[in-house]
Design a protein around this motif. Structure first.
Motif, PDB file in Angstrom:
ATOM      1  N   LEU A  12       0.829  -1.209   0.000  1.00 19.09           N
ATOM      2  CA  LEU A  12       0.000   0.000   0.000  1.00 19.09           C
ATOM      3  C   LEU A  12       0.862   1.258   0.000  1.00 19.09           C
ATOM      4  O   LEU A  12       0.587   2.207  -0.745  1.00 19.09           O
ATOM      5  CB  LEU A  12      -0.935   0.021   1.213  1.00 19.09           C
ATOM      6  CG  LEU A  12      -2.074  -0.993   1.247  1.00 19.09           C
ATOM      7  CD1 LEU A  12      -2.996  -0.701   2.423  1.00 19.09           C
ATOM      8  CD2 LEU A  12      -2.873  -1.015  -0.050  1.00 19.09           C
ATOM      9  N   LEU A  13       1.911   1.259   0.819  1.00 16.95           N
ATOM     10  CA  LEU A  13       2.829   2.408   0.844  1.00 16.95           C
ATOM     11  C   LEU A  13       3.495   2.596  -0.513  1.00 16.95           C
ATOM     12  O   LEU A  13       3.591   3.725  -1.020  1.00 16.95           O
ATOM     13  CB  LEU A  13       3.889   2.217   1.924  1.00 16.95           C
ATOM     14  CG  LEU A  13       3.436   2.406   3.368  1.00 16.95           C
ATOM     15  CD1 LEU A  13       4.508   1.912   4.329  1.00 16.95           C
ATOM     16  CD2 LEU A  13       3.090   3.864   3.648  1.00 16.95           C
ATOM     17  N   GLU A  14       3.955   1.496  -1.101  1.00 17.28           N
ATOM     18  CA  GLU A  14       4.622   1.558  -2.407  1.00 17.28           C
ATOM     19  C   GLU A  14       3.684   2.098  -3.482  1.00 17.28           C
ATOM     20  O   GLU A  14       4.047   2.990  -4.252  1.00 17.28           O
ATOM     21  CB  GLU A  14       5.118   0.167  -2.796  1.00 17.28           C
ATOM     22  CG  GLU A  14       5.713   0.089  -4.177  1.00 17.28           C
ATOM     23  CD  GLU A  14       5.954  -1.342  -4.634  1.00 17.28           C
ATOM     24  OE1 GLU A  14       6.527  -1.503  -5.725  1.00 17.28           O
ATOM     25  OE2 GLU A  14       5.564  -2.291  -3.933  1.00 17.28           O
ATOM     26  N   GLY A  15       2.462   1.553  -3.532  1.00 19.48           N
ATOM     27  CA  GLY A  15       1.512   1.998  -4.544  1.00 19.48           C
ATOM     28  C   GLY A  15       1.171   3.472  -4.406  1.00 19.48           C
ATOM     29  O   GLY A  15       1.168   4.222  -5.387  1.00 19.48           O
ATOM     30  N   CYS A  16       0.914   3.910  -3.174  1.00 23.65           N
ATOM     31  CA  CYS A  16       0.572   5.318  -2.941  1.00 23.65           C
ATOM     32  C   CYS A  16       1.748   6.237  -3.258  1.00 23.65           C
ATOM     33  O   CYS A  16       1.563   7.320  -3.818  1.00 23.65           O
ATOM     34  CB  CYS A  16       0.116   5.517  -1.500  1.00 23.65           C
ATOM     35  SG  CYS A  16      -1.477   4.751  -1.153  1.00 23.65           S
ATOM     36  N   PHE A  17       2.957   5.799  -2.916  1.00 21.04           N
ATOM     37  CA  PHE A  17       4.126   6.638  -3.199  1.00 21.04           C
ATOM     38  C   PHE A  17       4.362   6.751  -4.707  1.00 21.04           C
ATOM     39  O   PHE A  17       4.668   7.840  -5.207  1.00 21.04           O
ATOM     40  CB  PHE A  17       5.375   6.094  -2.509  1.00 21.04           C
ATOM     41  CG  PHE A  17       6.576   6.964  -2.750  1.00 21.04           C
ATOM     42  CD1 PHE A  17       6.703   8.178  -2.100  1.00 21.04           C
ATOM     43  CD2 PHE A  17       7.556   6.588  -3.654  1.00 21.04           C
ATOM     44  CE1 PHE A  17       7.800   9.011  -2.345  1.00 21.04           C
ATOM     45  CE2 PHE A  17       8.654   7.408  -3.900  1.00 21.04           C
ATOM     46  CZ  PHE A  17       8.765   8.619  -3.240  1.00 21.04           C
TER      47      PHE A  17
END
Length: 195
Positions: free
Chosen positions: A10-15
């Motif tokens: 989730l962090l990777e996708g949002c970043f």
């Protein structure tokens, strides 16, 4: 699935999406979906992009709660918040200066990969993404098609306030984004048919 892997995804996708948005906005190109609406409305609102993006997504979170369930809505709310935070941080601390053509290619591709990661985790960034998931689950309409059509409509509205060259380069970013998302869904469908 490992919870650590899930939250890192989730962090990777949002970043990735936030970085793509930052690259496009640094070159004054239109951003797709609800983010694009936010960019168009930002001069009138007095809010930063991150704040406006968060506010615009509140009605879509209610739609998600009603039709897609609490778990999906919670994931979407978390992703919307993360994107708003990442956007604020990048706007304050990251300086990107690339030619608009390069920005369209890089920005559209980054956003597409970010959305792909989020869709893989059954999460979205609200707005048109919620609509895309809803149409996929209830009517079998490919999310890439929904995103592409909505982005073309947004591009048409943008012609009223932006130079045509910027709008055309923005459409290049939209096409690249939907191609990346479309390839992901195509590979998932092929893997399912081979299983």
């Amino acid at each position: 699935m490992n919870r650590t892997h899930y939250w890192l995804s989730l962090l990777e996708g949002c970043f990735l999406v936030a970085l793509g948005v930052h690259v496009l906005s640094a070159s004054q190109l239109l951003i797709s979906g609800t983010a694009g609406v936010g960019i168009l409305l930002q001069p009138l609102s007095g809010l930063s992009f991150g704040q406006l993006f968060f506010v615009l997504n509140l009605p879509f979170c209610l739609l998600a709660w009603r039709y897609l369930g609490a778990a999906f809505t919670l994931r979407t709310g978390i992703c919307v918040t993360l994107l708003a935070i990442f956007s604020e941080v990048l706007a304050r601390y990251a300086f990107i200066d690339v030619a608009p053509v390069v920005a369209a290619i890089i920005g559209g591709t980054l956003i597409g990969f970010g959305l792909m990661v989020l869709l893989r985790q059954q999460a979205s960034l609200g707005g048109i993404n919620v609509l895309a998931v809803f149409l996929q689950e209830h009517f079998g309409i490919h999310p890439g098609k929904t995103l592409f059509v909505s982005d073309l409509l947004l591009g048409a509205c943008a012609l009223l306030v932006m130079p045509p060259t910027q709008v055309m380069l923005s459409v290049v970013a939209f096409v690249l984004m939907s191609q990346v998302v479309g390839r992901y869904h195509q590979s998932v469908a092929q893997a399912g048919s081979e299983a």
